[in-house]
Design an enzyme around this catalytic site. Structure first.
Site, mmCIF file in Angstrom:
data_model
loop_
_atom_site.group_PDB
_atom_site.id
_atom_site.type_symbol
_atom_site.label_atom_id
_atom_site.label_comp_id
_atom_site.label_asym_id
_atom_site.label_seq_id
_atom_site.Cartn_x
_atom_site.Cartn_y
_atom_site.Cartn_z
ATOM 1 N N GLN A 92 -15.995 -56.036 12.719
ATOM 2 C CA GLN A 92 -16.979 -56.275 13.771
ATOM 3 C C GLN A 92 -17.344 -57.751 13.842
ATOM 4 O O GLN A 92 -18.117 -58.157 14.679
ATOM 5 C CB GLN A 92 -18.259 -55.470 13.482
ATOM 6 N N PHE B 157 -19.585 -48.773 13.212
ATOM 7 C CA PHE B 157 -20.927 -48.272 12.897
ATOM 8 C C PHE B 157 -21.699 -49.187 11.954
ATOM 9 O O PHE B 157 -22.622 -48.747 11.270
ATOM 10 C CB PHE B 157 -20.878 -46.850 12.310
ATOM 11 N N ARG C 226 -35.954 -54.750 9.069
ATOM 12 C CA ARG C 226 -35.928 -53.923 10.286
ATOM 13 C C ARG C 226 -36.562 -52.561 10.025
ATOM 14 O O ARG C 226 -37.198 -51.990 10.914
ATOM 15 C CB ARG C 226 -34.500 -53.775 10.824
ATOM 16 N N ARG D 112 -25.437 -48.457 11.708
ATOM 17 C CA ARG D 112 -26.096 -48.118 12.976
ATOM 18 C C ARG D 112 -27.616 -47.890 12.825
ATOM 19 O O ARG D 112 -28.034 -46.934 12.179
ATOM 20 C CB ARG D 112 -25.456 -46.854 13.517
ATOM 21 N N PHE E 254 -29.547 -50.061 11.273
ATOM 22 C CA PHE E 254 -29.814 -51.214 10.400
ATOM 23 C C PHE E 254 -31.200 -51.153 9.761
ATOM 24 O O PHE E 254 -31.972 -52.102 9.819
ATOM 25 C CB PHE E 254 -29.684 -52.480 11.268
ATOM 26 N N ALA F 124 -26.287 -54.903 16.000
ATOM 27 C CA ALA F 124 -27.637 -54.897 16.550
ATOM 28 C C ALA F 124 -27.611 -54.438 18.014
ATOM 29 O O ALA F 124 -28.444 -54.855 18.823
ATOM 30 C CB ALA F 124 -28.297 -56.268 16.432
ATOM 31 N N GLU G 150 -27.212 -48.415 19.100
ATOM 32 C CA GLU G 150 -27.972 -47.871 17.978
ATOM 33 C C GLU G 150 -29.107 -46.919 18.357
ATOM 34 O O GLU G 150 -29.327 -45.929 17.664
ATOM 35 C CB GLU G 150 -28.564 -49.025 17.149
#
Ligand code: FES
Ligand code: FES
Lengths: 775, 160
Positions: free
Chosen positions: A198, A229, A311, A343, A345, A527, A728
């Site tokens: 990614q 993911f 997060r 996914r 995060f 994100a 997400e």
């Protein structure tokens, strides 16, 4: 106009015929080598000796490397330079790569690594939360705390309180294509890397460091992944670096892929969490104060654990205004795989903690859990925009998150109303109650869950993207951008943007592999930001070319530039009309540059993660779900009977792709909280390292009734065609599956179910056992 | 290790290769014949990404040895479209957007085709349980089931 159409995935015809190429499908040059890592078998200690002679003399082995053979950086960490590619002598988890073998076949390499004789000085591993706290084994100097108010005092004052502890398991990504990379040596010591990643720029960076060359000597290409993911944000570094090292050392192409069990044993997973909570509220159910403490096991390396844990804190409020709140987060260092992006995060863990609290409060008061949630929602977007009072408890004040961002786009009041109606929540809740009154063995449960998810990288500088667009003289368009395709349909969405800017059909646009030589310094496709960032960058590049073409054609035909239009595959200039291809040909002949780069950076975001204050998110995406389940109270077996979803994708760029994302995300989210259980033994060995022991949802687990709808709205912020990110946020819709199981368990007694996640059959059965007597 | 000479038929074409007796059919297809449409998702018979047919029977090619294919008929994803014309299942997968990353897609198509050949009129439940051995991490399965049901109707000559 090609935006907002339900067009299929760009590569769909290749996929259905088996022609779509993933990294391991790329034909290799003759003499290519295949790599495998030798893995540690203990969780903590030091290597006393490593006899690799049997490995070297095994059939097909061409070269063996240890950390001593690495000429430059021995590091594959995306953050703190704390993850050696090959052990430096210390061992931090079971499955850590110790040495590297290159052989003439994948099987020969795998067989050879097992012949090593490694002698360790074993130490007691730190595995549990208690062990980590006792040893003060953590990242950062101490816990991070965000919040406002005097929470202990507010809890003491509150008319009612509940408190509890909730454990949330991690999750294996189980991308169907395991990690893979290849490296092809080039002249002058350069290397071309193909990686299932990614984050091609990170791969380029880590390979350059390992080879001791500038980034310009390394070119990384990623056409597609078989799922990512988050698991391919940093976890592919090791394979790509290993391939590049072998390619450099031998002059031969190198290829590496993890077998499934190696992949599960070596790579990081979703962070598991323990959440301790206390909530104070009034008799009507209005929350007054919440105190939550997150404990998360980050594994041995820092990886992305700090922003993940941040997060989680930033989603500890989910959709609710809480006057006084304290969120404490412990990031614990343990002798396990280094937990990584997945996914959501951290958002899902923070959010399910809050939903658990809401459920507990509703149970305590005997209120309908949906009503309680609505009572505590942030104020609607309209109320916030109309609020000019500035009074003490104004709408604006009640829209303030614990971290100081005002929630200006809250749509959940209306969405909740719509979903409750479309799913017949009230009627079905009554039917569930009637069923439970009549049936002693099979109990049903139904639950609603809202989702509010912040969109943007919390590390502000990552919110940027670039694109490169060429228009050829025959009117065909070559499109490149920094985002990667992992199945989410990003390439398709971005190509739709390009087609619509030039007013041409999709067939005119060629989508090409992500390539660090075309667009540099890209951020990870993560994100949920892929189409937000790259769509805007592509739009900027297309508009530059379009403006140049329009200016030239206006001059040629003596028209005003505002009279030049691009639509239906044609360009009109005043009264002249020509095909886009003709227009491109004319512009070329007129010596107009038909190539442009585009750049975009997200506006408005500004965040101080140490203080926990600012605007981390450009906007929020919303969703809501209702799930109904049945459980067998004798065995704990369970099924999802029905799921209803309403999700906000803004003005969707591609409804077919977005609905697909939502369905897949819900099922994956429900899997996380129900069947997907990771088990480590007391030696730190992962016991669930194959699909035979780790259960992701199968086709037969799909809900019998599955209704998914998009909320008809526009992003209030100026995003690409007013769409919203959709990668997400819908993952967390799966929370309602867990909450429904808890509701079904609650039907087995008077207490509040002590049900942890994942709510496997065993866990449900155990929780039922703790419920005491029948009601 | 001496290699064994294998003669087999893949999608109607006779092919020959030399295989290590312990090599899986999946590896033989991918590495010796360059047919990379069949994927490895687990290597242990749990995910279905490697699904092929062997004399008409649906198998996980990661659990079959290459030498076992000797003298048999192998059917892979590469043979599902005939003469460049997509099979109705393939068309419906595109139409219903029944794939995301696509890694599971070849195996699911081969499995679904095998189902429809023995049961042209399956119920939705039959489709779901037949495909329970084919994991997909992306789609949530809904569109896959719909695409298979729709293709079945199409093959029966009914408008869905
Ligand atoms: S690879 Fe054969 S079943 Fe998974
Ligand atoms: S589409 Fe990705 S695994 Fe099925």
């Amino acid at each position: 106009m090609s935006v907002a159409k339900p067009l299929p995935h760009d590569a769909a015809p290749l996929h259905v015929t088996g022609q779509a190429r993933y990294v391991d499908d790329i034909p290799l040059p003759v003499g290519a080598l295949h790599l495998a890592f030798g893995l540690s078998t203990i969780a903590r200690g030091r290597i006393l000796s490593m006899d690799l002679e049997p490995v070297r003399s095994a059939p097909g082995v061409v070269c063996v490397m240890t950390s001593e053979d690495l000429p430059f950086a021995n590091d594959v960490s995306p953050s703190a330079h704390d993850e050696p590619l090959l052990s430096d002598g210390s061992v931090h988890y079971v499955g850590q790569p110790l040495f590297l073998v290159a052989a003439t076949s994948h099987m020969a390499a795998r067989k050879a690594v097992r012949l090593a004789v490694v002698d360790y000085a074993e130490e007691t591993p730190i595995l549990t939360i208690e062990e980590a706290l006792a040893a003060d084994s953590r990242f950062e100097e101490g816990p991070r705390v965000y919040g406002r108010g005097d929470v202990p005092a507010a809890l003491a004052r509150a008319p009612r309180t509940v408190s509890g502890r909730f454990e949330i398991g991690g999750q294996e990504h189980f991308y169907l294509e395991s990690q893979a990379a290849i490296a092809l040596p080039q002249e002058g010591g350069d290397v071309i890397v193909g990686s299932s990643t990614q984050h091609p720029t990170e791969i380029q960076h880590k390979v350059a460091e390992a080879l001791g060359v500038p980034m310009h000597s390394v070119r990384v290409e990623t056409r597609r992944m078989g799922g990512g993911f988050g698991g391919k944000e940093s976890q592919g570094n090791a394979l790509a670096v290993a391939c590049a090292l072998v390619a450099r050392a031998t002059g031969r192409a190198a290829s590496m892929r993890y077998d499934r069990d190696d992949d599960m044993v070596i790579t990081g997973k979703r962070h598991d969490f323990r959440i301790d909570y206390a909530a104070g509220f009034d008799d009507d159910g209005r929350l007054l104060a919440v105190d939550v403490t997150h404990y998360t096991r980050c594994g041995w390396g820092m990886d992305l654990s700090l922003p993940v844990a941040d997060r989680a804190m930033l989603h500890a409020d989910n959709a609710y205004w809480i006057p006084e709140i304290r969120i404490t987060s412990h990031r614990l260092k343990t002798n396990m795989q280094s937990a990584t992006a997945f996914r959501g995060f951290g958002g899902p863990q923070g959010m399910i903690g809050m939903e658990r609290i809401m459920d507990h409060v509703a149970h305590d008061l005997g209120l309908d859990p949906v009503e309680l949630r609505r009572l505590n929602y942030y104020p609607s977007a309209q109320a916030v925009s109309e609020d000019a009072s500035g009074g003490r408890i104004s709408a604006k004040m009640k829209a303030l998150t614990p971290y100081g961002q005002v929630v200006e786009d809250f749509d959940l009041h209306e969405m909740t109303e719509a979903l409750l109606a479309s799913s017949d929540y009230a009627g079905r809740k009554a039917a569930v109650a009637a069923w439970n009154a009549a049936n002693p063995v099979i109990k049903k449960g139904i639950a609603f869950a809202p989702v509010k998810f912040g969109i943007s990288f919390t590390l502000t500088h990552l919110n940027q993207a670039g694109a490169l667009v060429h228009v050829y003289q025959d009117g065909s368009i070559h499109l490149n951008h920094g985002g990667t395709e992992m199945g989410q349909g990003l390439f398709q969405k971005v190509a739709q943007v390009a087609a619509s800017r030039f007013g041409v059909g999709m067939e005119a646009v060629k989508i090409t592999a992500t390539d660090t030589a075309k667009v540099p310094n890209t951020s990870a496709t993560a994100a949920s930001s892929g189409s937000d960032l790259n769509g805007m960058a592509v739009k900027a590049a297309c508009d530059t070319i379009r403006e140049r073409m329009a200016a030239y054609l206006a001059q040629v035909y003596q028209a005003d530039v505002t009279d030049v239009h691009f639509a239906d595959g044609h360009v009109t200039v005043g009264t002249e009309r020509m095909s886009f291809a003709e227009a491109a040909g004319k512009a070329y002949a007129g010596r107009i540059s038909l190539s442009a780069t585009g750049f975009y950076k997200t506006p408005k975001v500004d965040w101080d993660r140490i203080k926990g204050d600012g605007r981390p998110f450009f906007y929020f995406a919303y969703g809501a779900s209702v799930t109904e389940v049945a459980i067998d109270t004798l065995t704990g077996e369970n099924r999802i009977l029905r799921a209803d979803i309403l999700h906000d994708a803004g003005a969707s760029l591609n409804p077919a792709l977005d609905i697909g994302q939502i369905e897949g995300a819900y099922v994956q989210g429900a899997g996380w909280l129900t069947t997907e259980e990771l088990v480590w033994d007391d030696k730190g060995r992962l016991r669930t390292h194959a699909p035979s022991t780790y259960k992701i949802p199968a086709c037969s687990d799909r809900p019998d009734v599955f209704n998914v709808a998009l909320w008809d709205g526009e992003n209030r912020e100026d995003t690409i065609y007013r769409s919203k990110a959709v990668g997400e946020p819908p993952f967390m819709l799966g929370m309602s599956a867990y909450l429904a199981l808890s509701d079904a368990v609650a039907a087995c007694g008077a207490g509040y179910p002590a049900l942890n996640a994942p709510a496997t059959a065993e866990e449900i059965w155990r929780a039922i056992g703790g419920m005491g007597d029948e009601l | 290790m001496s290699k064994i000479h294998v003669t087999t038929t893949v999608n109607g074409d006779e092919v020959e290769f030399l295989a290590d007796p312990r090599e899986t059919l999946l590896d033989c297809l991918r590495d010796k014949l360059g047919m990379t449409g069949s994927k490895e998702g687990c290597g242990t018979g749990d995910c279905g990404a490697c699904s092929v047919t062997l004399d008409g029977t649906l198998v996980c090619s990661c659990l079959v040895l290459g030498v076992e294919a000797d003298g048999k008929q192998v059917g892979t994803i590469e043979g599902v479209a005939e003469g460049g014309v997509l099979h109705p299942l393939q068309k419906k997968f595109i139409e219903h957007a029944a794939l995301q990353c696509g890694f599971c897609t070849p195996g699911i198509l081969v499995a679904a085709k095998a189902l429809l050949e023995q049961n042209p009129n399956p119920t939705e439940t039959e489709v779901r349980y037949w495909l329970a051995g084919n994991l997909c991490r992306c789609t949530g399965y809904d569109k896959i089931v719909r695409a298979v049901m729709d293709a079945a109707a199409d093959l029966r000559g009914e408008a869905a």
